[in-house]
Scaffold this motif. Structure first.
Motif, PDB file in Angstrom:
ATOM      1  N   ARG A 192       0.822  -1.207   0.000  1.00 22.35           N
ATOM      2  CA  ARG A 192       0.000   0.000   0.000  1.00 22.35           C
ATOM      3  C   ARG A 192       0.856   1.258   0.000  1.00 22.35           C
ATOM      4  NH1 ARG A 192      -2.649  -0.608   6.022  1.00 22.35           N
ATOM      5  NH2 ARG A 192      -0.894   0.175   7.257  1.00 22.35           N
ATOM      6  N   SER A 193       2.099   1.162   0.520  1.00 19.36           N
ATOM      7  CA  SER A 193       2.984   2.326   0.510  1.00 19.36           C
ATOM      8  C   SER A 193       3.471   2.637  -0.900  1.00 19.36           C
ATOM      9  CB  SER A 193       4.186   2.098   1.434  1.00 19.36           C
ATOM     10  OG  SER A 193       5.001   1.048   0.945  1.00 19.36           O
ATOM     11  N   LYS A 194       3.236   1.709  -1.839  1.00 18.49           N
ATOM     12  CA  LYS A 194       3.562   1.956  -3.244  1.00 18.49           C
ATOM     13  C   LYS A 194       2.363   2.539  -4.000  1.00 18.49           C
ATOM     14  CE  LYS A 194       7.628   0.114  -2.645  1.00 18.49           C
ATOM     15  NZ  LYS A 194       8.397  -0.694  -3.581  1.00 18.49           N
ATOM     16  N   GLY A 195       1.280   2.816  -3.270  1.00 15.41           N
ATOM     17  CA  GLY A 195       0.087   3.377  -3.894  1.00 15.41           C
ATOM     18  C   GLY A 195      -0.785   2.341  -4.567  1.00 15.41           C
ATOM     19  N   VAL A 196      -0.721   1.100  -4.100  1.00 12.77           N
ATOM     20  CA  VAL A 196      -1.487   0.008  -4.707  1.00 12.77           C
ATOM     21  C   VAL A 196      -2.499  -0.533  -3.706  1.00 12.77           C
ATOM     22  CG1 VAL A 196      -1.361  -2.292  -5.749  1.00 12.77           C
ATOM     23  CG2 VAL A 196       0.433  -0.613  -6.209  1.00 12.77           C
ATOM     24  N   GLY A 197      -3.764  -0.632  -4.129  1.00  9.21           N
ATOM     25  CA  GLY A 197      -4.804  -1.230  -3.304  1.00  9.21           C
ATOM     26  C   GLY A 197      -5.152  -2.611  -3.831  1.00  9.21           C
ATOM     27  N   VAL A 198      -5.328  -3.578  -2.934  1.00 15.03           N
ATOM     28  CA  VAL A 198      -5.678  -4.942  -3.312  1.00 15.03           C
ATOM     29  C   VAL A 198      -7.010  -5.296  -2.668  1.00 15.03           C
ATOM     30  CG1 VAL A 198      -4.970  -7.365  -3.300  1.00 15.03           C
ATOM     31  CG2 VAL A 198      -3.229  -5.563  -3.413  1.00 15.03           C
ATOM     32  N   TYR A 199      -7.955  -5.778  -3.485  1.00 13.52           N
ATOM     33  CA  TYR A 199      -9.303  -6.090  -3.018  1.00 13.52           C
ATOM     34  C   TYR A 199      -9.616  -7.558  -3.287  1.00 13.52           C
ATOM     35  CZ  TYR A 199      -9.985  -1.178  -2.168  1.00 13.52           C
ATOM     36  OH  TYR A 199      -9.869   0.092  -1.642  1.00 13.52           O
ATOM     37  N   PHE A 200      -9.997  -8.261  -2.224  1.00  7.32           N
ATOM     38  CA  PHE A 200     -10.301  -9.686  -2.303  1.00  7.32           C
ATOM     39  C   PHE A 200     -11.804  -9.889  -2.391  1.00  7.32           C
ATOM     40  CE2 PHE A 200      -6.288  -9.298   0.037  1.00  7.32           C
ATOM     41  CZ  PHE A 200      -5.478 -10.150  -0.690  1.00  7.32           C
ATOM     42  N   ILE A 201     -12.219 -10.770  -3.305  1.00  3.40           N
ATOM     43  CA  ILE A 201     -13.634 -11.070  -3.491  1.00  3.40           C
ATOM     44  C   ILE A 201     -13.851 -12.546  -3.196  1.00  3.40           C
ATOM     45  CG2 ILE A 201     -15.561 -11.146  -5.114  1.00  3.40           C
ATOM     46  CD1 ILE A 201     -12.624  -8.901  -5.890  1.00  3.40           C
ATOM     47  N   THR A 202     -14.783 -12.825  -2.294  1.00  2.00           N
ATOM     48  CA  THR A 202     -15.050 -14.211  -1.921  1.00  2.00           C
ATOM     49  C   THR A 202     -16.459 -14.310  -1.351  1.00  2.00           C
ATOM     50  OG1 THR A 202     -14.160 -16.097  -0.695  1.00  2.00           O
ATOM     51  CG2 THR A 202     -14.134 -13.973   0.412  1.00  2.00           C
ATOM     52  N   GLN A 203     -16.933 -15.530  -1.127  1.00  2.00           N
ATOM     53  CA  GLN A 203     -18.285 -15.683  -0.608  1.00  2.00           C
ATOM     54  C   GLN A 203     -18.375 -15.357   0.868  1.00  2.00           C
ATOM     55  OE1 GLN A 203     -20.622 -19.060  -1.700  1.00  2.00           O
ATOM     56  NE2 GLN A 203     -19.857 -19.147  -3.781  1.00  2.00           N
ATOM     57  N   ASN A 204     -17.369 -15.776   1.627  1.00  2.00           N
ATOM     58  CA  ASN A 204     -17.406 -15.594   3.073  1.00  2.00           C
ATOM     59  C   ASN A 204     -16.094 -14.958   3.545  1.00  2.00           C
ATOM     60  OD1 ASN A 204     -17.304 -16.130   5.989  1.00  2.00           O
ATOM     61  ND2 ASN A 204     -19.092 -17.429   5.607  1.00  2.00           N
ATOM     62  N   PRO A 205     -16.170 -13.931   4.374  1.00  2.00           N
ATOM     63  CA  PRO A 205     -14.930 -13.312   4.881  1.00  2.00           C
ATOM     64  C   PRO A 205     -14.005 -14.302   5.563  1.00  2.00           C
ATOM     65  CG  PRO A 205     -16.838 -11.973   5.455  1.00  2.00           C
ATOM     66  CD  PRO A 205     -17.377 -13.252   4.892  1.00  2.00           C
ATOM     67  N   MET A 206     -14.569 -15.397   6.102  1.00  2.00           N
ATOM     68  CA  MET A 206     -13.747 -16.385   6.789  1.00  2.00           C
ATOM     69  C   MET A 206     -12.809 -17.117   5.821  1.00  2.00           C
ATOM     70  SD  MET A 206     -14.623 -15.906   9.879  1.00  2.00           S
ATOM     71  CE  MET A 206     -14.995 -14.209   9.429  1.00  2.00           C
ATOM     72  N   ASP A 207     -13.021 -16.942   4.489  1.00  2.00           N
ATOM     73  CA  ASP A 207     -12.108 -17.516   3.499  1.00  2.00           C
ATOM     74  C   ASP A 207     -10.751 -16.821   3.503  1.00  2.00           C
ATOM     75  OD1 ASP A 207     -14.139 -19.202   2.671  1.00  2.00           O
ATOM     76  OD2 ASP A 207     -14.788 -17.892   1.037  1.00  2.00           O
ATOM     77  N   ILE A 208     -10.714 -15.620   4.064  1.00  2.00           N
ATOM     78  CA  ILE A 208      -9.489 -14.809   4.072  1.00  2.00           C
ATOM     79  C   ILE A 208      -8.775 -15.009   5.405  1.00  2.00           C
ATOM     80  CG2 ILE A 208      -8.538 -12.504   3.753  1.00  2.00           C
ATOM     81  CD1 ILE A 208     -10.125 -13.497   1.355  1.00  2.00           C
ATOM     82  N   PRO A 209      -7.481 -15.321   5.388  1.00  2.00           N
ATOM     83  CA  PRO A 209      -6.732 -15.478   6.646  1.00  2.00           C
ATOM     84  C   PRO A 209      -6.830 -14.222   7.507  1.00  2.00           C
ATOM     85  CG  PRO A 209      -5.423 -16.221   4.781  1.00  2.00           C
ATOM     86  CD  PRO A 209      -6.636 -15.571   4.212  1.00  2.00           C
ATOM     87  N   ARG A 210      -6.848 -14.411   8.827  1.00  2.00           N
ATOM     88  CA  ARG A 210      -7.032 -13.286   9.737  1.00  2.00           C
ATOM     89  C   ARG A 210      -5.971 -12.214   9.576  1.00  2.00           C
ATOM     90  NH1 ARG A 210      -8.934 -15.890  15.582  1.00  2.00           N
ATOM     91  NH2 ARG A 210     -10.883 -16.830  14.818  1.00  2.00           N
ATOM     92  N   GLY A 211      -4.730 -12.655   9.336  1.00  5.14           N
ATOM     93  CA  GLY A 211      -3.656 -11.684   9.179  1.00  5.14           C
ATOM     94  C   GLY A 211      -3.863 -10.771   7.984  1.00  5.14           C
TER      95      GLY A 211
END
Length: 502
Positions: free
Chosen positions: A314-333
């Motif tokens: 993000r300090s390089k000016g880049v945003g990353v957006y994850f799309i999934t069915q359930n937020p629990m699919d994404i690791p907590r970190g």
């Protein structure tokens, strides 16, 4: 809990002094409140995000809206299209009655338009070919992709060092496979002397993992011409950002290839883009659809690498957006790094579903206006819970939101339309040629042939030194002939004396 308090809270939370994009308007008790536009500051869009929800609840259209709004502000977009749903963004939409009705409630004008689009591909599909070399991954990232242990990763480091020392480019998978065969066979003495002994069992394990990656289509991805990150940052003649769509609908069953590509892409962007710090708007926004495909197949080491890159990029000016069915699919970190959250409806069919809904509700700010657990199951299509970061980095109030409709086509392109985009693309022409220059495979093949020729020559010399000369062979033959003749004459004379004696 009055309507006035609701309006005041959302207007305070979603008012931006700088430039922003508008997602829609707030809702209370099922009513759309046009006086509460949900504005997201451009300044915080490099803080990453999540778009979640059950199938059919409107996630695809939300990604389309975000991409359009970003591109209109001159921000390039990179979109991972797993299901093949997004290509219609290149064509103008159509204002139908339900869209007119929705935008009247939002008090947001609707102006159908298409957006400048590039179609990229990892496979044999038509479009801009995406490639990277093995050398560009480097030994650490390549080892993590293969999920190697420390000993195996050490061998990969030796291979990269050996190739660097001997000016042998590692471009594709056949290069690294050739090097591995060489260091355990013809070149094992050379390697042992300079770099230490390498176990054939270790190289065998690594080779099997490379073959597994190869079977998922990575042999097409590794090679030249390498894709240049700068080509994702283009602005069209109208000052709008290009929307770059990576067509991935033919690799849904190849998660290893997908995660390999994504990790390489994020690493390359991070390594090549200059440090930006706090920016007024992102340089690039990346949408990763079906994000669970990355995380489900990722090892602990790989997850740590992804989490680290997400924190730093993000300090390089880049945003990353994850799309999934359930937020629990994404690791907590990773989930903890996401500033903008857009949650569409979830469905509760089982006890596990209800538990997941409760966990999801816990990831959102508490609200005096909603019972979040109940609202998650009652949201309609094109409605979502939204929370973001304001310009000071403070989370905004949770807002049930009526989302605006995409201005581009809400359907895929035809084959003819895809052909038209590709035929006009400068990038398709730039990356169409597949270069197979001299690299480790060719250099080592030639070296092995030379070694084989030298060995054959030595063996031939040894053989010749053991074989008798022609003169010697003739001499021995003469002796045999003379000896045989003398024996015959002696035997004949004995026989004659015996007969005379008779």
């Amino acid at each position: 809990m009055s309507k006035e308090n609701f309006i005041s809270a959302l207007q305070t939370g979603y008012t931006s002094k700088g430039d922003y994009i508008t997602l829609g308007a707030g809702m209370l008790d099922g009513e759309t409140i046009a006086e509460t536009p949900i504005n997201i500051p451009l300044k915080t869009l490099n803080r990453h995000g999540l778009i979640a929800g059950a199938t059919g609840t409107g996630k695809t259209k939300t990604i389309q809206v975000l991409s359009e709004q970003l591109a209109a502000k001159g921000i390039p977009v990179l979109m991972m299209d797993i299901k093949g749903d997004f290509s219609g963004i290149a064509q103008s939409g159509e204002e139908k009655s339900f869209i007119t009705e929705r935008h009247a409630k939002l008090n947001i004008p609707f102006s159908p338009k298409g957006f400048s689009t590039e179609l990229l591909t990892l496979s044999e599909q038509d479009g801009v070919r995406l490639r990277a070399t093995v050398s560009e991954f480097g030994p650490v990232l390549f080892s993590r992709i293969l999920d190697l242990n420390d000993t195996q990763a050490g061998v990969i480091s030796v291979i990269f060092k050996y190739c660097d020392d001997n000016k042998m480019p590692l471009l594709d998978l056949k290069d690294i496979k050739k090097v591995m065969n060489y260091i355990t066979e013809e070149g094992k003495d050379e390697i042992s002397e300079s770099y230490g002994k390498i176990s054939t069992a270790t190289t065998g394990t690594i080779l099997r993992k490379i073959i597994e990656l190869e079977q998922q289509g990575a042999d097409i991805f590794f090679g030249e011409t390498s894709f240049e990150i700068d080509d994702l940052m283009r602005i069209d003649e109208d000052g709008k950002g290009y929307i770059n769509i990576v067509r991935l609908n033919d690799i849904q069953d190849k998660p290893k290839l997908f995660s390999t590509f994504m990790l390489n892409l994020l690493a390359e962007i991070y390594n090549q883009m200059p440090e930006k710090g706090d920016v007024e708007q992102p340089e690039l926004v990346i949408f990763i659809d079906e994000a669970h495909l990355i995380f489900n197949e990722a090892s602990k080491t790989l997850l740590d690498q992804i989490e680290t890159i997400i924190k730093l990029i993000r300090s390089k000016g880049v945003g990353v957006y994850f799309i999934t069915q359930n937020p629990m699919d994404i690791p907590r970190g990773v989930l903890a790094q996401l500033g903008l959250k857009i949650q569409h409806a979830l469905r509760a069919f089982t006890a596990n579903d209800r538990q997941a809904i409760n966990q999801t509700a816990d990831n959102y700010p508490t609200s005096e206006f909603y019972k979040t657990e109940e609202l998650l199951t009652s949201l309609g299509i094109g409605e979502a819970l939204v929370t973001a970061l304001n310009e000071k980095g403070i989370p905004t109030p949770l807002a049930a939101t009526m989302m605006r409709a995409p201005e581009s086509r809400m359907d895929i392109l035809t084959d003819a339309e895809i052909d038209t985009i590709n035929s006009k693309s400068k990038l398709v022409k730039k990356y169409a040629e597949e270069i197979d220059r001299e690299s480790a495979y060719e250099i080592l093949t030639k070296k092995i042939e030379e070694i084989s020729a030298e060995v054959a020559e030595v063996e031939e010399e040894k053989q010749e030194s053991k074989e008798p000369s022609t003169a010697s062979v003739i001499g021995k033959s003469v002796v045999k002939v003379v000896t045989s003749a003398s024996f015959i004459r002696g035997a004949f004379s004995v026989l004659m004396r015996v007969l005379k004696g008779k």
